[in-house]
Design a protein around this motif. Sequence first.
Motif, mmCIF file in Angstrom:
data_model
loop_
_atom_site.group_PDB
_atom_site.id
_atom_site.type_symbol
_atom_site.label_atom_id
_atom_site.label_comp_id
_atom_site.label_asym_id
_atom_site.label_seq_id
_atom_site.Cartn_x
_atom_site.Cartn_y
_atom_site.Cartn_z
ATOM 1 N N UNK A 1 39.025 7.868 -9.195
ATOM 2 C CA UNK A 1 38.952 6.557 -9.842
ATOM 3 C C UNK A 1 39.026 5.479 -8.765
ATOM 4 N N UNK A 2 38.043 4.594 -8.765
ATOM 5 C CA UNK A 2 38.052 3.477 -7.831
ATOM 6 C C UNK A 2 38.915 2.358 -8.397
ATOM 7 N N UNK A 3 39.962 1.994 -7.642
ATOM 8 C CA UNK A 3 40.861 0.911 -8.063
ATOM 9 C C UNK A 3 40.623 -0.357 -7.250
ATOM 10 N N UNK A 4 39.933 -0.220 -6.135
ATOM 11 C CA UNK A 4 39.555 -1.379 -5.325
ATOM 12 C C UNK A 4 40.750 -2.220 -4.888
ATOM 13 N N UNK B 1 47.155 1.340 1.438
ATOM 14 C CA UNK B 1 46.844 0.978 0.059
ATOM 15 C C UNK B 1 45.554 1.684 -0.367
ATOM 16 N N UNK B 2 45.625 2.574 -1.354
ATOM 17 C CA UNK B 2 44.411 3.305 -1.757
ATOM 18 C C UNK B 2 43.429 2.423 -2.523
ATOM 19 N N UNK B 3 42.152 2.565 -2.197
ATOM 20 C CA UNK B 3 41.095 1.905 -2.956
ATOM 21 C C UNK B 3 40.446 2.871 -3.945
ATOM 22 N N UNK B 4 40.621 4.160 -3.673
ATOM 23 C CA UNK B 4 40.168 5.198 -4.598
ATOM 24 C C UNK B 4 41.270 6.243 -4.720
ATOM 25 N N UNK C 1 46.186 20.886 -12.261
ATOM 26 C CA UNK C 1 46.241 22.349 -12.261
ATOM 27 C C UNK C 1 47.047 22.743 -13.495
ATOM 28 N N UNK C 2 46.346 22.943 -14.596
ATOM 29 C CA UNK C 2 47.004 23.134 -15.893
ATOM 30 C C UNK C 2 47.904 24.370 -15.889
ATOM 31 N N UNK C 3 47.370 25.485 -15.422
ATOM 32 C CA UNK C 3 48.125 26.740 -15.490
ATOM 33 C C UNK C 3 49.385 26.705 -14.637
ATOM 34 N N UNK C 4 49.326 26.010 -13.495
ATOM 35 C CA UNK C 4 50.491 25.907 -12.616
ATOM 36 C C UNK C 4 51.399 24.752 -13.014
ATOM 37 N N UNK C 5 50.961 23.899 -13.944
ATOM 38 C CA UNK C 5 51.792 22.793 -14.417
ATOM 39 C C UNK C 5 51.954 21.683 -13.402
ATOM 40 N N UNK C 6 50.862 21.312 -12.718
ATOM 41 C CA UNK C 6 50.940 20.274 -11.701
ATOM 42 C C UNK C 6 49.874 19.199 -11.922
ATOM 43 N N UNK C 7 50.271 17.937 -11.711
ATOM 44 C CA UNK C 7 49.348 16.813 -11.676
ATOM 45 C C UNK C 7 49.584 16.099 -10.351
ATOM 46 N N UNK C 8 48.577 16.088 -9.486
ATOM 47 C CA UNK C 8 48.723 15.523 -8.146
ATOM 48 C C UNK C 8 47.812 14.324 -7.967
ATOM 49 N N UNK C 9 48.290 13.359 -7.180
ATOM 50 C CA UNK C 9 47.527 12.155 -6.883
ATOM 51 C C UNK C 9 47.314 12.059 -5.372
ATOM 52 N N UNK C 10 46.107 11.635 -4.975
ATOM 53 C CA UNK C 10 45.761 11.522 -3.566
ATOM 54 C C UNK C 10 45.132 10.159 -3.292
ATOM 55 N N UNK C 11 45.383 9.646 -2.093
ATOM 56 C CA UNK C 11 44.635 8.497 -1.604
ATOM 57 C C UNK C 11 43.359 9.054 -1.007
ATOM 58 N N UNK D 1 31.355 8.723 -9.275
ATOM 59 C CA UNK D 1 30.405 9.822 -9.449
ATOM 60 C C UNK D 1 30.144 10.524 -8.140
ATOM 61 N N UNK D 2 30.698 10.003 -7.027
ATOM 62 C CA UNK D 2 30.552 10.636 -5.726
ATOM 63 C C UNK D 2 31.842 10.443 -4.964
ATOM 64 N N UNK D 3 32.002 11.248 -3.898
ATOM 65 C CA UNK D 3 33.239 11.238 -3.130
ATOM 66 C C UNK D 3 33.192 10.209 -2.017
ATOM 67 N N UNK D 4 34.346 9.652 -1.711
ATOM 68 C CA UNK D 4 34.481 8.814 -0.523
ATOM 69 C C UNK D 4 34.827 9.754 0.646
ATOM 70 N N UNK D 5 34.345 9.432 1.815
ATOM 71 C CA UNK D 5 34.607 10.275 2.990
ATOM 72 C C UNK D 5 36.029 10.095 3.467
ATOM 73 N N UNK D 6 36.607 11.192 3.939
ATOM 74 C CA UNK D 6 37.962 11.142 4.466
ATOM 75 C C UNK D 6 37.868 11.106 5.990
#
Length: 407
Positions: free
Chosen positions: A286-289, A343-346, A352-362, A402-407
């Motif tokens: 999700x782009x938050x800009x 500060x993340x822009x995206x 991971x439903x089966x493992x019970x995890x919700x992770x967030x990344x910059x 709809x596309x990835x930002x480069x890391x």
Amino acid sequence: MASTIGLLPEKHFLCPLCKDIFSGPVTTPCGHSFCLSCLSNYWSRHQSRYCPLCKRVFADRPDLSVNRILADLSDNYRKTRPEEPPKEETQMIQERLQKIERLKYSLQLQKNSYLREVRESQRVFSVLVNVMEKSHKALVTAIEEKKESPESDPQITENSDQSEDIKQSIISNICPSEMKDWSKVTIETDPCLGVTRRALSEVKELIKLEVNRLSKSELKRIEKYTVDVNLSAKTAHPSLSVSDGRKQVRLTDKLQEVSDHPKRFDRVANVLAKESFSSGRCYWEVEVGEKIEWNLGVVRQSINRKGKFTVCPANGFWTLSLKPGGQYIANTSPVTPLALGQRPKTVGVFLDYNEGRVSFFCVDSGVHIHTFTDTFTDRLHPFFSPGRLHGTKNTAPLIICSSFCSI
């Protein structure tokens, strides 16, 4: 007889022309057998008299009669051979065989993944242990050096190991006028204050760098779990404007004319994705800009959407927020403040439903932000809230990438 026939390969009972069991078989002078009708049709089409297999040419058309022995054997084989499964079953069997091959391949990839992770963990922890040992040795050396050079009067050091008699003798032989003023002489009794903490802080910074490196690598591997996520307009609060492409949502300063749908949020400006998940792994970005307030994550399908509610895991919300003052928080109870170096822009969200995890990344830096750990039993929907307008400071939309930002 029947049991003996069943031991013979089926190819001995198949006509080379129609590939089916012989029907009225005949044998040519060269010794090859065919169905009488198949051979007659073959010769009629080719206007020639030769064996379809060995191509031997016959001067005259052979006088062919049904080979009774071969005909009887073929009839008996037709009666005793296993029935072929219906076409639908055959297709199902083929599909399952292909599935088995794919599962075998996946199992091999899984084994390789286990091995790769063990090796990587061994490498990382070996480096860290080595660094910690070196840091500890350097710390001990520094303390020993400090111990050997105390910040005290040399005279104390010289006489520290003397007996009481010797000390008294020295003192009695020194005239008061020759004695140094010791009124300001002190010895620091805690010279190593903070030394271990500072050394450990240096190791901590190294660990942080290594964690960030692993996080970038992890995010690259997570990308293969990307799913298509589209906003559900029927769940959007009336003040939210959802784009025609169902990829953007922004807050407006007026209520839209929408139906009073039971799945719609009626008090808080939230919207869910149309898609929901009850197993496996899913990833979206999700782009938050430059927005100054937003809220993202996943929620239970059965959450309360009417009236006021508290956003926390106990109520079916696993979300990350940016507050107007620039503070990032994980919406636990109580909230968990998060210190982000960039500060993340995206923002990347990995479920991971089966493992019970919700992770967030910059996504911009590849750094892991936060992970919720829980047990999921309900279907989960991606969750979006663009935040309040704050005049015109927060009018930009949240955009599902709809596309990835480069890391």
